[in-house]
Design a protein around this motif. Sequence first.
Motif, mmCIF file in Angstrom:
data_model
loop_
_atom_site.group_PDB
_atom_site.id
_atom_site.type_symbol
_atom_site.label_atom_id
_atom_site.label_comp_id
_atom_site.label_asym_id
_atom_site.label_seq_id
_atom_site.Cartn_x
_atom_site.Cartn_y
_atom_site.Cartn_z
ATOM 1 N N GLU A 61 64.964 -24.941 50.401
ATOM 2 C CA GLU A 61 66.353 -24.548 50.659
ATOM 3 C C GLU A 61 67.084 -24.161 49.382
ATOM 4 O OE1 GLU A 61 70.356 -26.252 52.934
ATOM 5 O OE2 GLU A 61 68.496 -27.408 52.906
ATOM 6 N N GLU A 91 65.552 -24.661 55.391
ATOM 7 C CA GLU A 91 64.123 -24.313 55.332
ATOM 8 C C GLU A 91 63.409 -25.098 54.241
ATOM 9 O OE1 GLU A 91 64.288 -19.818 57.229
ATOM 10 O OE2 GLU A 91 64.389 -20.040 55.046
ATOM 11 N N LYS A 97 68.888 -21.650 54.570
ATOM 12 C CA LYS A 97 69.493 -22.956 54.861
ATOM 13 C C LYS A 97 68.621 -23.742 55.838
ATOM 14 C CE LYS A 97 73.889 -25.067 56.149
ATOM 15 N NZ LYS A 97 75.292 -24.836 56.581
#
Length: 222
Positions: free
Chosen positions: A49, A46, A44
């Motif tokens: 995602e 990143e 989450k």
Amino acid sequence: MAYDMLLSLLGKALWQTLHMVLVSGIIGSLIGLPIGIFLATSGKGELFEAPQVNRIVGLIVNAARSTPFIILVVAIIPFTRMIAGTSIGTSAAIVPLTIATIPFFARLVEGSIREVDKGLIEAARAMGATPVQIVVKVLLAEARPGLILGLTLTVVSLIGYSAMVGAVGGGGLGDLGIRYGYQRFMPEVMLAVVIVLILLVQAVQSAGDRLARHFDKRTRKN
């Protein structure tokens, strides 16, 4: 056993071990590297995602890693026959060795990438770098020493695994030790196999440590 015969058997077994480790190490690390990158960058918030996919892939990797290698070898015999055409010998042993390498190396890659300073990622984002550019030019570049050490650990583990497949006719040093050292009660053969394995592991570990230090910026600054 005659000295010349022992050397001949050791030479053949060593070549089989090196062949198994090299091929499975290359294939397994090439597959494990992108999986590890995905695991490290798909949580989450990143770069890529996808938290749900991340969890699924993580579960699969964990399941593969938690399976004892000798059980994995036996469990995938039908798959090994399908790929290699046989379930015994050096070529067949490469299949379970490769499968064992993938999740092992993937987790090491994930750990190395997660150690990279998050500030570098934010700085690259601020400069307009794409996620792929950040992975290639920031994450992989900064994590290079850790990746090299991870690959070294993987190869060392593969050497140990390659000795295990000797128990199921996989060839190599492990097979030599079992067939001659154990089944034929030749302790000199077993001793020679152990010494060669120790020297091989030491050589790989030393080379990996030296290469990692070469690419470590902190070491070079000192």
